[in-house]
Design a protein around this motif. Sequence first.
Motif, PDB file in Angstrom:
ATOM      1  N   GLY A  18       0.891  -1.254   0.023  1.00  0.00           N
ATOM      2  CA  GLY A  18      -0.210  -0.009   0.017  1.00  0.00           C
ATOM      3  C   GLY A  18       0.855   1.230  -0.098  1.00  0.00           C
ATOM      4  O   GLY A  18       0.623   2.152  -0.797  1.00  0.00           O
ATOM      5  N   LEU A  19       1.933   1.352   0.987  1.00  0.00           N
ATOM      6  CA  LEU A  19       3.032   2.304   0.764  1.00  0.00           C
ATOM      7  C   LEU A  19       3.376   2.562  -0.622  1.00  0.00           C
ATOM      8  O   LEU A  19       3.387   3.777  -1.141  1.00  0.00           O
ATOM      9  N   LEU A  20       3.988   1.305  -1.418  1.00  0.00           N
ATOM     10  CA  LEU A  20       4.370   1.555  -2.715  1.00  0.00           C
ATOM     11  C   LEU A  20       3.667   2.107  -3.671  1.00  0.00           C
ATOM     12  O   LEU A  20       4.009   2.622  -4.580  1.00  0.00           O
ATOM     13  N   VAL A  21       2.367   1.864  -3.662  1.00  0.00           N
ATOM     14  CA  VAL A  21       1.486   1.846  -4.673  1.00  0.00           C
ATOM     15  C   VAL A  21       0.816   3.339  -4.459  1.00  0.00           C
ATOM     16  O   VAL A  21       0.359   3.909  -5.282  1.00  0.00           O
ATOM     17  N   GLY A  22       0.629   3.695  -3.124  1.00  0.00           N
ATOM     18  CA  GLY A  22      -0.035   5.085  -2.693  1.00  0.00           C
ATOM     19  C   GLY A  22       1.172   6.263  -3.035  1.00  0.00           C
ATOM     20  O   GLY A  22       0.578   7.226  -3.461  1.00  0.00           O
ATOM     21  N   LEU A  23       2.458   5.940  -2.967  1.00  0.00           N
ATOM     22  CA  LEU A  23       3.319   6.890  -3.057  1.00  0.00           C
ATOM     23  C   LEU A  23       3.383   7.673  -4.524  1.00  0.00           C
ATOM     24  O   LEU A  23       3.553   8.914  -4.411  1.00  0.00           O
ATOM     25  N   PRO A  24       3.419   7.036  -5.581  1.00  0.00           N
ATOM     26  CA  PRO A  24       3.316   7.896  -6.961  1.00  0.00           C
ATOM     27  C   PRO A  24       2.410   8.915  -7.016  1.00  0.00           C
ATOM     28  O   PRO A  24       2.544  10.087  -7.357  1.00  0.00           O
ATOM     29  N   GLN A  25       1.191   8.619  -6.362  1.00  0.00           N
ATOM     30  CA  GLN A  25       0.069   9.548  -6.699  1.00  0.00           C
ATOM     31  C   GLN A  25       0.343  10.705  -5.612  1.00  0.00           C
ATOM     32  O   GLN A  25      -0.039  12.014  -5.811  1.00  0.00           O
ATOM     33  N   SER A  26       0.794  10.182  -4.403  1.00  0.00           N
ATOM     34  CA  SER A  26       0.870  11.162  -3.486  1.00  0.00           C
ATOM     35  C   SER A  26       2.185  12.045  -3.819  1.00  0.00           C
ATOM     36  O   SER A  26       2.063  13.459  -3.728  1.00  0.00           O
ATOM     37  N   VAL A  27       3.224  11.663  -4.548  1.00  0.00           N
ATOM     38  CA  VAL A  27       4.157  12.524  -5.245  1.00  0.00           C
ATOM     39  C   VAL A  27       3.565  13.470  -6.347  1.00  0.00           C
ATOM     40  O   VAL A  27       3.687  14.514  -6.112  1.00  0.00           O
ATOM     41  N   ALA A  48       0.003  15.311 -16.666  1.00  0.00           N
ATOM     42  CA  ALA A  48       1.274  14.819 -16.817  1.00  0.00           C
ATOM     43  C   ALA A  48       1.627  13.773 -15.729  1.00  0.00           C
ATOM     44  O   ALA A  48       2.408  12.729 -16.157  1.00  0.00           O
ATOM     45  N   GLY A  49       1.349  13.820 -14.495  1.00  0.00           N
ATOM     46  CA  GLY A  49       1.746  12.834 -13.590  1.00  0.00           C
ATOM     47  C   GLY A  49       1.085  11.488 -13.831  1.00  0.00           C
ATOM     48  O   GLY A  49       1.776  10.536 -13.572  1.00  0.00           O
ATOM     49  N   LEU A  50      -0.325  11.625 -14.191  1.00  0.00           N
ATOM     50  CA  LEU A  50      -0.905  10.184 -14.319  1.00  0.00           C
ATOM     51  C   LEU A  50      -0.288   9.620 -15.532  1.00  0.00           C
ATOM     52  O   LEU A  50      -0.010   8.260 -15.693  1.00  0.00           O
ATOM     53  N   GLU A  51       0.097  10.514 -16.680  1.00  0.00           N
ATOM     54  CA  GLU A  51       0.775   9.754 -17.929  1.00  0.00           C
ATOM     55  C   GLU A  51       2.028   9.249 -17.482  1.00  0.00           C
ATOM     56  O   GLU A  51       2.518   8.137 -18.152  1.00  0.00           O
ATOM     57  N   THR A  52       2.736   9.890 -16.525  1.00  0.00           N
ATOM     58  CA  THR A  52       4.193   9.347 -16.065  1.00  0.00           C
ATOM     59  C   THR A  52       3.880   8.116 -15.350  1.00  0.00           C
ATOM     60  O   THR A  52       4.690   7.056 -15.361  1.00  0.00           O
ATOM     61  N   ILE A  53       2.897   8.125 -14.408  1.00  0.00           N
ATOM     62  CA  ILE A  53       2.730   6.964 -13.582  1.00  0.00           C
ATOM     63  C   ILE A  53       2.307   5.722 -14.798  1.00  0.00           C
ATOM     64  O   ILE A  53       2.776   4.657 -14.530  1.00  0.00           O
ATOM     65  N   ALA A  54       1.337   5.950 -15.527  1.00  0.00           N
ATOM     66  CA  ALA A  54       0.876   4.869 -16.715  1.00  0.00           C
ATOM     67  C   ALA A  54       2.214   4.424 -17.557  1.00  0.00           C
ATOM     68  O   ALA A  54       2.174   3.169 -17.810  1.00  0.00           O
ATOM     69  N   ALA A  55       3.058   5.232 -17.832  1.00  0.00           N
ATOM     70  CA  ALA A  55       4.052   4.907 -18.461  1.00  0.00           C
ATOM     71  C   ALA A  55       5.097   4.075 -17.713  1.00  0.00           C
ATOM     72  O   ALA A  55       5.689   3.267 -18.085  1.00  0.00           O
ATOM     73  N   HIS A 124      13.871   6.260  -9.073  1.00  0.00           N
ATOM     74  CA  HIS A 124      13.910   7.171 -10.319  1.00  0.00           C
ATOM     75  C   HIS A 124      12.504   7.422 -10.893  1.00  0.00           C
ATOM     76  O   HIS A 124      12.359   8.694 -11.223  1.00  0.00           O
ATOM     77  N   TRP A 125      11.576   6.513 -10.928  1.00  0.00           N
ATOM     78  CA  TRP A 125      10.342   6.780 -11.582  1.00  0.00           C
ATOM     79  C   TRP A 125       9.629   7.763 -10.575  1.00  0.00           C
ATOM     80  O   TRP A 125       9.083   8.773 -10.925  1.00  0.00           O
ATOM     81  N   LEU A 126       9.706   7.762  -9.289  1.00  0.00           N
ATOM     82  CA  LEU A 126       9.070   8.588  -8.491  1.00  0.00           C
ATOM     83  C   LEU A 126       9.831  10.070  -8.830  1.00  0.00           C
ATOM     84  O   LEU A 126       8.892  11.007  -8.852  1.00  0.00           O
ATOM     85  N   VAL A 127      10.999  10.262  -8.822  1.00  0.00           N
ATOM     86  CA  VAL A 127      11.365  11.687  -9.313  1.00  0.00           C
ATOM     87  C   VAL A 127      11.073  11.941 -10.509  1.00  0.00           C
ATOM     88  O   VAL A 127      10.886  13.371 -10.710  1.00  0.00           O
ATOM     89  N   THR A 128      10.972  11.047 -11.364  1.00  0.00           N
ATOM     90  CA  THR A 128      10.412  11.260 -12.686  1.00  0.00           C
ATOM     91  C   THR A 128       9.018  11.725 -12.847  1.00  0.00           C
ATOM     92  O   THR A 128       8.620  12.988 -13.369  1.00  0.00           O
ATOM     93  N   ILE A 129       8.234  11.269 -12.004  1.00  0.00           N
ATOM     94  CA  ILE A 129       6.893  11.803 -11.898  1.00  0.00           C
ATOM     95  C   ILE A 129       6.798  13.325 -11.441  1.00  0.00           C
ATOM     96  O   ILE A 129       6.008  14.151 -11.766  1.00  0.00           O
TER      97      ILE A 129
END
Length: 167
Positions: A18-27, A48-55, A124-129
């Motif tokens: 849950g922490l790992l899945v929730g963090l990208p949207q929180s970022v 832009a954030g949702l597209e980066t998450i989806a990518a 790296h993905w989190l920072v990219t988001i």
Amino acid sequence: MIEQPAYTGFGFSDEEWGLLVGLPQSVLTAASAAESDGTRRTMAETAAGLETIAAGRESASPLVAAVAGEIITRVGDPESGAELPVIAPDDPRELIDDVLLRAGQAAGLLAGRVDEGAAGAYKHWLVTIAEQVVGAASSGGLLGIGGETVSDSERRFRDRLAHVLTD
């Protein structure tokens, strides 16, 4: 036979996943909240954030691909027109501090559970988001003209996130 949740293959508990899945949207939300931009710009940042998450579903990292896939399953695919609601937190500073705290927790969790490559890909993905969100719409200016692509407060959030994830 009952299908096991994706996180069991990575050795995470439900709470850890849950922490790992929730963090990208929180970022995404914290990066957008770092600078008050108005509804139109915030919508562009959220998209832009949702597209980066989806990518992330196309990542070479199985961990990033699994987390991204779960998020998109929950919130919808931007390729099919799904949009996240624009969230305007009451206290952006408190939200940012909370996200940075959870990012540190996630970094510690990953360090103890997955190899360096998987942990690095996720961080790296989190920072990219964050980078995609803060760069999606300029801040300041007048009637959408001018302003800076990335404001000082947005840059500060992105840099603090990167620092927390690499400590």
